[in-house]
Each structure stands twice: as C-alpha cells, then as structure tokens.
Design a protein around this motif. Structure first.
Motif, PDB file in Angstrom:
ATOM      1  N   LEU A 268      43.486  34.385  40.382  1.00 51.29           N
ATOM      2  CA  LEU A 268      42.501  35.250  41.073  1.00 51.29           C
ATOM      3  C   LEU A 268      41.032  35.138  40.237  1.00 51.29           C
ATOM      4  CD1 LEU A 268      44.737  38.441  41.833  1.00 51.29           C
ATOM      5  CD2 LEU A 268      44.418  36.346  43.122  1.00 51.29           C
ATOM      6  N   PHE A 269      40.994  34.309  39.366  1.00 53.09           N
ATOM      7  CA  PHE A 269      39.471  34.201  38.642  1.00 53.09           C
ATOM      8  C   PHE A 269      38.903  32.983  39.155  1.00 53.09           C
ATOM      9  CE2 PHE A 269      42.769  32.365  35.778  1.00 53.09           C
ATOM     10  CZ  PHE A 269      42.039  31.277  35.429  1.00 53.09           C
ATOM     11  N   SER A 286      35.822  37.168  39.167  1.00 54.29           N
ATOM     12  CA  SER A 286      36.876  37.249  40.201  1.00 54.29           C
ATOM     13  C   SER A 286      36.522  36.401  41.254  1.00 54.29           C
ATOM     14  CB  SER A 286      36.876  38.771  40.799  1.00 54.29           C
ATOM     15  OG  SER A 286      37.124  39.615  40.058  1.00 54.29           O
ATOM     16  N   ASP A 313      44.849  43.121  37.424  1.00 54.89           N
ATOM     17  CA  ASP A 313      44.031  43.641  36.517  1.00 54.89           C
ATOM     18  C   ASP A 313      43.649  42.699  35.309  1.00 54.89           C
ATOM     19  OD1 ASP A 313      42.858  45.116  34.357  1.00 54.89           O
ATOM     20  OD2 ASP A 313      44.712  46.391  33.908  1.00 54.89           O
ATOM     21  N   TRP A 315      41.197  41.225  37.656  1.00 57.96           N
ATOM     22  CA  TRP A 315      40.214  40.209  38.744  1.00 57.96           C
ATOM     23  C   TRP A 315      40.119  41.251  39.979  1.00 57.96           C
ATOM     24  CZ3 TRP A 315      37.724  37.762  35.650  1.00 57.96           C
ATOM     25  CH2 TRP A 315      38.197  37.211  34.760  1.00 57.96           C
ATOM     26  N   VAL A 316      40.948  42.388  40.268  1.00 63.92           N
ATOM     27  CA  VAL A 316      40.894  43.086  41.706  1.00 63.92           C
ATOM     28  C   VAL A 316      40.605  44.417  41.287  1.00 63.92           C
ATOM     29  CG1 VAL A 316      41.931  43.637  43.627  1.00 63.92           C
ATOM     30  CG2 VAL A 316      42.563  41.440  42.838  1.00 63.92           C
ATOM     31  N   GLN A 322      32.152  41.784  41.156  1.00 64.98           N
ATOM     32  CA  GLN A 322      33.064  40.664  42.147  1.00 64.98           C
ATOM     33  C   GLN A 322      34.468  41.169  42.242  1.00 64.98           C
ATOM     34  OE1 GLN A 322      31.342  40.051  39.293  1.00 64.98           O
ATOM     35  NE2 GLN A 322      30.099  38.419  39.982  1.00 64.98           N
ATOM     36  N   ALA A 323      35.201  42.117  41.245  1.00 63.26           N
ATOM     37  CA  ALA A 323      36.229  42.603  41.501  1.00 63.26           C
ATOM     38  C   ALA A 323      36.321  43.735  42.519  1.00 63.26           C
ATOM     39  CB  ALA A 323      36.840  43.302  40.172  1.00 63.26           C
ATOM     40  N   LEU A 326      36.461  42.051  45.978  1.00 66.64           N
ATOM     41  CA  LEU A 326      37.650  41.423  46.323  1.00 66.64           C
ATOM     42  C   LEU A 326      38.560  42.776  46.677  1.00 66.64           C
ATOM     43  CD1 LEU A 326      39.220  38.755  46.542  1.00 66.64           C
ATOM     44  CD2 LEU A 326      39.920  39.137  44.112  1.00 66.64           C
ATOM     45  N   TRP A 330      40.723  43.308  50.219  1.00 64.25           N
ATOM     46  CA  TRP A 330      41.986  42.961  50.107  1.00 64.25           C
ATOM     47  C   TRP A 330      42.982  42.967  51.421  1.00 64.25           C
ATOM     48  CZ3 TRP A 330      43.579  40.585  45.587  1.00 64.25           C
ATOM     49  CH2 TRP A 330      45.063  40.388  45.736  1.00 64.25           C
TER      50      TRP A 330
END
Length: 334
Positions: A268-269, A286, A313, A315-316, A322-323, A326, A330
C-alpha cells in the motif's frame, strides 16, 4: 491474467519489502484518525488480512491505543492480522510481553479478528546471507531454527480460539536462494520449523531484481516438493511498480499448476527516490487510489486465497496527508 500489464521498466536493484522493515524501526507512534467515513462501507472488503509490525517503541502504547488500532483494522474490512514477529533478536533483543499478546488476542477476538503470529525474527538475517565465509549462514540457520522451535513449543497462543497459525518472519527470494547449495541449507531449515510450527506456517516471498543464479519459481518448486508451508507472495508494486506482476507470473503459474493455496501481499506504499539503493535511506508515501485500483484488479485475478495488506498501519490509518486521502477513499476499493 487477462488484465494487461505494462512492459517491464528498467530493473531496479531494490531488495524488496525488507527495505521498509529496516526503515520502519525509527518511525514515531502516530495517533489514528477517526473512522467515521467508513461507517457506510458496503460490499466485499478489499483485504482479508493485514500485517502489523510491532516495534520496541510500540510497547509504550496503552490498551486503549491498541484497541483503537485493532478496531480500525476491523472497520477497514479485515478479519485477520499477521503480527510479523513475536520478538526481534540481534544486538538489542526484545520480545512482545505475554501480557500484551494476551490482551491482543482477547481484544482481537472480541472484535472478530483472527491473529497469525510471527515467530521470533533475527535481524541479522541479511548479514548472514551476505557473509563471505561458508560457516556463518549454517550457524545462523541452526540458531534461528532452535529459537523458532523453542518459542513455538512453549507458546500458549495456539490454544486461543482466534489463533490462525504461525508466520515464519523471513523473506525468500531467488537472489540469495537460487543455487542448489543454498537450497540444500534452506530446505532442511524450513522442514524443521514447519514441523514444529504445524500446521503449514506461512512465509513471505518476493521477486528480487538483483542478479540471480536461479528463478523464483525454481526455488519454490524445490520447497513445495519437500516442505509444508504456505507462500505469501509480495506483489512488489510499492518499489518496482505494477509491472512486477509480470516477474511474478511464472511463480503464480507454478502455484496454480500444483494447486497450492497461497496469499498475495498487496503493498500500500509508494517508494520515493532516495540517495541510496540499499534501503538505508528508504522513503515512501501511501499509494494513490488510481494505482491501488489497478493493483487490486490484477491481484484479484492471481488465484490467491486472500489478499493481505502491507500495511493498513501506517499507510491507511496513519497521519500523513496521503494516508488521510486513502482512508477517505477506502469505500471505493470494495
């Protein structure tokens, strides 16, 4: 796979997701965002599971903070977490206290989350693989085998109703394990750990873009004929881009041919340019939503039993812009 895949770009010498593991040890503890935008989520969740890397600094968290993390994972649609390791061995060894694991199993169970628990990880793995002499790696494998078996034998976690099995916290790739000589060391090591951490522990694998004496599918052909382990394939998109699925195609074909169940780890990165290519200056953000949509469209056609996020965790459910973006988008991934 019917999804068209872009042509291969120039090979990148990045050694894969382990770069993230090296860099993450120094990350600060971040507060989590409220998850109210997810309350209206419907449809099939994008991921069945996610990795959770516990670092020494995480031991400072209280139960309320851990509950917030687990609740966030459940709200994002996952039914399982993979705790990457129960301990980290090396120059400054540490271990997740039994009291914390007790709480995590209790709280996860109440939230409907299963836990796959990683065996102790020795951070000298990569140094042992690159050692110039012939004695270092066999000694390292003997030590880590004994450590893994002792932990698995003494652990009470398999008695928990939401225990989903063991994870062997080492990553296999064809750069270091492509020769028959190296495989002759690897296979007995895996056999012993798999027997002591039955049934069928999981282990990660990825395609290395470093010069390799063998192929990733050749490595796994040797493993699958002798060891009962569950492959977890890293898609490598966070470092190498979507075309990395082309490099994984022979391994995916082998697993389908052998009717071997496997999981696919979706990164996810997105790695950012850095000064060095050895992981010591790793920087990432992210992934953006368009890339992740393409990534999932391909991942869902691989035949994987389940898709595993690496990692929600941070990245979201982290604090970066950016997180946050996202997280807000979601529901569109379902």
């Amino acid at each position: 796979m019917s999804q068209p895949i872009p042509a291969l770009s120039h090979p990148c010498p990045a050694p894969g997701r382990r770069r993230l593991l090296r860099a993450a040890a120094g990350w600060p503890l971040l507060p989590l965002l409220p998850l109210f935008p997810l309350a209206a989520c419907t449809g099939q969740p994008a991921f069945a599971s996610t990795f959770l890397q516990v670092w020494r600094s995480h031991l400072e968290l209280g139960q309320a903070q851990w509950h917030q993390r687990l609740k966030a994972v459940r709200a994002l649609g996952c039914g399982e977490i993979v705790i990457q390791w129960a301990a980290v061995d090396g120059e400054q060894p540490w271990q997740i206290p039994d009291a914390l694991l007790d709480f995590l199993f209790d709280d996860a169970g109440q939230l409907g989350l299963g836990i796959r628990l990683g065996l102790p990880y020795d951070e000298r793995w990569w140094q042992a693989l690159g050692a110039p002499d012939d004695a270092t790696l066999p000694r390292f494998l003997a030590r880590t085998r004994a450590r893994s078996l002792t932990y698995a034998e003494q652990a009470r976690w398999p008695g928990r109703s939401n225990f989903r099995g063991w994870y062997i916290p080492y990553e296999l790739e064809q750069h270091n394990w492509g020769t028959p000589q190296r495989q002759a060391l690897l296979v007995p090591w895996l056999q012993s750990i798999a027997a002591g951490a039955a049934p069928r522990p999981a282990i990660s694998t990825y395609y290395s873009r470093l010069p390799s004496p063998g192929t990733l599918e050749g490595l796994w052909a040797a493993i699958l004929g002798q060891v009962a382990v569950r492959p977890m394939i890293q898609d490598g998109v966070g470092v190498a881009g979507l075309d990395n699925y082309r490099a994984l195609a022979p391994l995916l074909a082998l697993l389908r041919e052998r009717k071997t169940s496997f999981d696919l780890i979706v990164e996810l990165f997105q790695e950012l340019p850095s000064e060095r290519q050895d992981g010591t200056t790793f920087k990432a953000v992210s992934a953006d939503l368009p890339r992740l949509r393409q990534q999932l469209a391909i991942a869902r056609q691989t035949g994987a039993r389940q898709l595993v996020a690496f990692a929600l965790d941070p990245w979201v459910i982290g604090e970066s812009p950016q997180a946050r973006q996202l997280l807000e988008a979601w529901r569109e991934l379902g």
